[in-house]
Design a protein around this motif. Structure first.
Motif, PDB file in Angstrom:
ATOM      1  N   ILE A 283       0.826  -1.212   0.000  1.00 15.53           N
ATOM      2  CA  ILE A 283       0.000   0.000   0.000  1.00 15.53           C
ATOM      3  C   ILE A 283       0.854   1.252   0.000  1.00 15.53           C
ATOM      4  O   ILE A 283       0.622   2.185  -0.773  1.00 15.53           O
ATOM      5  CB  ILE A 283      -0.951  -0.017   1.216  1.00 15.53           C
ATOM      6  N   VAL A 284       1.871   1.304   0.875  1.00 18.59           N
ATOM      7  CA  VAL A 284       2.660   2.531   1.010  1.00 18.59           C
ATOM      8  C   VAL A 284       3.492   2.782  -0.248  1.00 18.59           C
ATOM      9  O   VAL A 284       3.706   3.933  -0.650  1.00 18.59           O
ATOM     10  CB  VAL A 284       3.536   2.484   2.282  1.00 18.59           C
ATOM     11  N   LYS A 285       3.961   1.722  -0.916  1.00 18.06           N
ATOM     12  CA  LYS A 285       4.704   1.907  -2.160  1.00 18.06           C
ATOM     13  C   LYS A 285       3.774   2.417  -3.270  1.00 18.06           C
ATOM     14  O   LYS A 285       4.168   3.277  -4.075  1.00 18.06           O
ATOM     15  CB  LYS A 285       5.363   0.586  -2.591  1.00 18.06           C
ATOM     16  N   PHE A 286       2.575   1.897  -3.304  1.00 21.71           N
ATOM     17  CA  PHE A 286       1.602   2.362  -4.301  1.00 21.71           C
ATOM     18  C   PHE A 286       1.253   3.837  -4.078  1.00 21.71           C
ATOM     19  O   PHE A 286       1.191   4.626  -5.028  1.00 21.71           O
ATOM     20  CB  PHE A 286       0.350   1.492  -4.233  1.00 21.71           C
ATOM     21  N   LEU A 287       1.039   4.219  -2.807  1.00 21.85           N
ATOM     22  CA  LEU A 287       0.734   5.614  -2.495  1.00 21.85           C
ATOM     23  C   LEU A 287       1.903   6.526  -2.846  1.00 21.85           C
ATOM     24  O   LEU A 287       1.708   7.652  -3.320  1.00 21.85           O
ATOM     25  CB  LEU A 287       0.379   5.752  -1.010  1.00 21.85           C
ATOM     26  N   ALA A 288       3.119   6.055  -2.610  1.00 16.89           N
ATOM     27  CA  ALA A 288       4.300   6.841  -2.969  1.00 16.89           C
ATOM     28  C   ALA A 288       4.347   7.080  -4.473  1.00 16.89           C
ATOM     29  O   ALA A 288       4.627   8.200  -4.929  1.00 16.89           O
ATOM     30  CB  ALA A 288       5.567   6.123  -2.502  1.00 16.89           C
ATOM     31  N   CYS A 289       4.055   6.047  -5.251  1.00 21.44           N
ATOM     32  CA  CYS A 289       4.063   6.184  -6.712  1.00 21.44           C
ATOM     33  C   CYS A 289       3.006   7.181  -7.184  1.00 21.44           C
ATOM     34  O   CYS A 289       3.253   7.989  -8.092  1.00 21.44           O
ATOM     35  CB  CYS A 289       3.843   4.829  -7.365  1.00 21.44           C
ATOM     36  N   LEU A 290       1.843   7.166  -6.580  1.00 22.69           N
ATOM     37  CA  LEU A 290       0.801   8.146  -6.937  1.00 22.69           C
ATOM     38  C   LEU A 290       1.272   9.567  -6.635  1.00 22.69           C
ATOM     39  O   LEU A 290       1.112  10.483  -7.440  1.00 22.69           O
ATOM     40  CB  LEU A 290      -0.485   7.848  -6.162  1.00 22.69           C
ATOM     41  N   ILE A 328       3.325  16.887  -0.265  1.00 23.28           N
ATOM     42  CA  ILE A 328       2.295  15.928  -0.675  1.00 23.28           C
ATOM     43  C   ILE A 328       2.810  14.487  -0.609  1.00 23.28           C
ATOM     44  O   ILE A 328       2.128  13.599  -0.083  1.00 23.28           O
ATOM     45  CB  ILE A 328       1.777  16.260  -2.084  1.00 23.28           C
ATOM     46  N   ILE A 329       4.007  14.236  -1.136  1.00 17.32           N
ATOM     47  CA  ILE A 329       4.536  12.856  -1.163  1.00 17.32           C
ATOM     48  C   ILE A 329       4.727  12.297   0.245  1.00 17.32           C
ATOM     49  O   ILE A 329       4.216  11.207   0.547  1.00 17.32           O
ATOM     50  CB  ILE A 329       5.844  12.780  -1.965  1.00 17.32           C
ATOM     51  N   PRO A 330       5.445  12.998   1.141  1.00 21.12           N
ATOM     52  CA  PRO A 330       5.590  12.433   2.495  1.00 21.12           C
ATOM     53  C   PRO A 330       4.270  12.272   3.226  1.00 21.12           C
ATOM     54  O   PRO A 330       4.088  11.318   3.983  1.00 21.12           O
ATOM     55  CB  PRO A 330       6.508  13.433   3.211  1.00 21.12           C
ATOM     56  N   GLN A 331       3.327  13.195   2.992  1.00 25.28           N
ATOM     57  CA  GLN A 331       2.035  13.069   3.668  1.00 25.28           C
ATOM     58  C   GLN A 331       1.238  11.873   3.139  1.00 25.28           C
ATOM     59  O   GLN A 331       0.557  11.187   3.917  1.00 25.28           O
ATOM     60  CB  GLN A 331       1.219  14.353   3.496  1.00 25.28           C
ATOM     61  N   MET A 332       1.319  11.621   1.846  1.00 30.18           N
ATOM     62  CA  MET A 332       0.611  10.467   1.298  1.00 30.18           C
ATOM     63  C   MET A 332       1.193   9.161   1.846  1.00 30.18           C
ATOM     64  O   MET A 332       0.461   8.223   2.162  1.00 30.18           O
ATOM     65  CB  MET A 332       0.669  10.478  -0.226  1.00 30.18           C
ATOM     66  N   MET A 333       2.505   9.116   1.979  1.00 26.35           N
ATOM     67  CA  MET A 333       3.139   7.917   2.516  1.00 26.35           C
ATOM     68  C   MET A 333       2.848   7.747   4.003  1.00 26.35           C
ATOM     69  O   MET A 333       2.717   6.632   4.506  1.00 26.35           O
ATOM     70  CB  MET A 333       4.644   7.962   2.264  1.00 26.35           C
ATOM     71  N   ASN A 334       2.773   8.873   4.718  1.00 27.54           N
ATOM     72  CA  ASN A 334       2.519   8.812   6.165  1.00 27.54           C
ATOM     73  C   ASN A 334       1.056   8.567   6.499  1.00 27.54           C
ATOM     74  O   ASN A 334       0.731   8.176   7.621  1.00 27.54           O
ATOM     75  CB  ASN A 334       2.951  10.117   6.835  1.00 27.54           C
ATOM     76  N   SER A 335       0.177   8.801   5.541  1.00 31.24           N
ATOM     77  CA  SER A 335      -1.257   8.857   5.825  1.00 31.24           C
ATOM     78  C   SER A 335      -1.804   7.567   6.423  1.00 31.24           C
ATOM     79  O   SER A 335      -2.717   7.592   7.252  1.00 31.24           O
ATOM     80  CB  SER A 335      -2.024   9.194   4.543  1.00 31.24           C
ATOM     81  N   VAL A 382       5.771  24.922   7.076  1.00 29.01           N
ATOM     82  CA  VAL A 382       4.869  23.789   7.300  1.00 29.01           C
ATOM     83  C   VAL A 382       5.257  22.620   6.395  1.00 29.01           C
ATOM     84  O   VAL A 382       5.256  21.453   6.831  1.00 29.01           O
ATOM     85  CB  VAL A 382       3.404  24.207   7.055  1.00 29.01           C
ATOM     86  N   ALA A 383       5.612  22.912   5.148  1.00 31.80           N
ATOM     87  CA  ALA A 383       6.032  21.852   4.223  1.00 31.80           C
ATOM     88  C   ALA A 383       7.291  21.150   4.735  1.00 31.80           C
ATOM     89  O   ALA A 383       7.399  19.915   4.677  1.00 31.80           O
ATOM     90  CB  ALA A 383       6.284  22.436   2.833  1.00 31.80           C
ATOM     91  N   ILE A 384       8.244  21.925   5.248  1.00 30.13           N
ATOM     92  CA  ILE A 384       9.477  21.342   5.787  1.00 30.13           C
ATOM     93  C   ILE A 384       9.163  20.472   7.005  1.00 30.13           C
ATOM     94  O   ILE A 384       9.754  19.400   7.188  1.00 30.13           O
ATOM     95  CB  ILE A 384      10.480  22.459   6.157  1.00 30.13           C
ATOM     96  N   ALA A 385       8.219  20.914   7.830  1.00 30.13           N
ATOM     97  CA  ALA A 385       7.829  20.129   9.011  1.00 30.13           C
ATOM     98  C   ALA A 385       7.275  18.776   8.598  1.00 30.13           C
ATOM     99  O   ALA A 385       7.607  17.735   9.205  1.00 30.13           O
ATOM    100  CB  ALA A 385       6.793  20.900   9.829  1.00 30.13           C
ATOM    101  N   TYR A 386       6.454  18.739   7.543  1.00 26.73           N
ATOM    102  CA  TYR A 386       5.889  17.467   7.086  1.00 26.73           C
ATOM    103  C   TYR A 386       6.960  16.551   6.498  1.00 26.73           C
ATOM    104  O   TYR A 386       6.849  15.328   6.579  1.00 26.73           O
ATOM    105  CB  TYR A 386       4.773  17.712   6.072  1.00 26.73           C
TER     106      TYR A 386
END
Length: 471
Positions: A283-290, A328-335, A382-386
């Motif tokens: 799941i996390v690899k798929f979300l990272a690719c998106l 966006i990428i780190p947040q999608m992976m962390n979600s 905020v972006a750097i914090a994420y």
């Protein structure tokens, strides 16, 4: 029900709501001002805080604990009813000091209105938990669409009538009310005047840390709105909040198809950590690719996206949106990490991780507000914090929760790193220009799409996409 089927059902409701939401926001953004949105954003921050208190982590606890009886559920529901009524009254009273803090009397009336929304949102916690526990994803998806359409139509009418920020407040009330009526009719929890505390004790150890996580996470997600509204004004908050909300669209609506169904399903394997890990990695690899396509597109086409969705009056949001798209990428992976902590029963570690991330976020927000002193600096901080959250989440989840080696986990993402490098180069060398907004956005989308497809084949991650799409 497996994750694939549940995600498909959830996607139907989720993406229907996305389309409706984009239409609604496109209409309202051309009727209401940035100041109107800023005013509602301020008071919503506080109502959300009280909703967090009313939840107390009972929803996820109901999903996780498979031994709760109907009597236990009714006791927990009755307990939340009492808590909800008390918090509604406290919030209505708190609207007076909130009004004094922001030096605007409008927050008194808005606070009174949103206290009603708070009540119904709080009453929804247990019924929502029951629907997820029983995997009633069809009912949830249908409810999502019906409730949103009903409240959206009324909101547009009220906005045209000149009710401004009151129209947005009424939308929040109607959404909470309609959702509660639907949930109550579906799950039928019974209210008991006398609550048996033994039922509460069955879930308090799990829900306690979940509640603490919710409270801490609230501050990391809302302090920027509180400080921006106070020190930069409602109009600036409106521009920033629009950009932030738009940044969350891909984060919530791409990951939101899968994440809500993970806990009810993976909780069945809570004693089999290896199974959860294998499912989670896919799941996390798929979300990272998106995210590796969505984030570069949002960064490159920020001006066009803002202009198309909200109109020329919202160009001040474009720079904020471009900067926030970095996250966006780190947040999608962390979600999905939070629900994995829940599924393996380690809400204590979830709370600790959230506390660390909150400290990082608070420092970043304070730097953006008090040092940068503008919404662009705030967005960058905020972006750097994420980005920092990305590392703390996976160190704690993989090494401390799953007890796997970080080096082995990181090695899994070498293909995604290669794709990221290619996409960064593509953004940097973009050569085309067009004065027409829609044509420009289309050019950028196709251009990045070509690079993205090439990157998928170079990294051989196209196999991951094909396997998932086939399923």
């Amino acid at each position: 029900m497996d994750i694939k089927k549940a995600a498909l059902i959830n996607a139907a409701g989720k993406y229907s709501k996305i389309i409706l939401s984009l239409v609604l926001n496109a209409i309202l953004a051309r009727i209401l001002s940035a100041e109107d949105y800023g005013i509602v954003a301020v008071i919503t921050v506080f109502s959300t805080f009280f909703t967090t208190f009313s939840d107390m982590g009972f929803g996820p606890a109901i999903v996780q604990n498979k031994e709760l009886t109907d009597n236990d559920i009714n006791n927990i529901y009755s307990f939340t009813v009492y808590i909800s009524l008390v918090l509604m009254l406290i919030f209505a009273v708190c609207s007076f000091p909130i009004s004094a803090f922001y030096e605007d009397q409008v927050y008194i009336s808005l606070g009174g209105m949103l206290s009603v929304s708070l009540l119904f949102n709080a009453l929804n916690m247990v019924p929502n938990g029951l629907l997820n526990r029983d995997k009633k994803f069809v009912s949830i998806a249908l409810r999502t669409v019906v409730v949103y359409v009903g409240s959206a139509v009324i909101t547009i009418v009220l906005a045209f009538m000149g009710l401004r920020y009151y129209a947005l407040a009424i939308q929040a009330i109607l959404s909470a009310l309609f959702t509660f009526v639907w949930n109550f009719a579906t799950t039928k929890p019974q209210f008991k005047i006398s609550v048996e505390m033994k039922s509460i004790k069955k879930v308090i150890n799990y829900s306690g840390y979940q509640f603490a996580f919710n409270v801490v996470n609230y501050f990391s997600r809302n302090l920027d709105n509180v400080l921006t509204g106070k020190f930069m004004g409602n109009a600036e908050l409106g521009y920033y909040n629009k950009a932030y909300t738009l940044m969350l669209y891909p984060v919530n609506n791409l990951t939101g198809v899968i994440s809500p169904v993970l806990h009810p399903i993976l909780s069945d394997y809570q004693k089999q950590i290896d199974i959860i890990y294998r499912k989670y990695m896919k799941i996390v690899k798929f979300l990272a690719c998106l995210g590796l396509y969505v984030a570069p597109f949002c960064f490159l086409a920020a001006n066009e996206i803002i202009n198309i969705l909200y109109g020329a009056n919202w160009t001040n949001s474009a720079i904020c949106f471009r900067l926030l798209s970095i996250a966006i990428i780190p947040q999608m992976m962390n979600s999905s990490a939070g629900v994995i902590f829940q599924a393996i029963g380690n809400t204590k570690l979830l709370f600790i991780n959230s506390s660390i991330n909150t400290v990082v976020t608070v420092i970043a927000i304070c730097i953006g507000v008090f040092v940068g002193k503008n919404i662009h600096s705030l967005a960058l901080c905020v972006a750097i914090a994420y980005l920092c959250h990305f590392f703390t989440v996976f160190i704690m989840l993989i090494k401390m929760a799953f007890k796997y080696k970080i080096s082995l986990f990181a090695r899994e993402f070498l293909p995604e790193i290669a794709i990221l490098v290619i996409m960064i180069i593509a953004v940097y060398i973009y050569p085309l220009r067009s004065e027409k907004v829609i044509i420009s956005a289309l050019f950028k989308g196709i251009y990045l799409g070509v690079f993205y497809i090439v990157a998928l084949f170079v990294s051989r991650e196209y196999k991951l996409f094909i396997s998932i799409l086939k399923k």
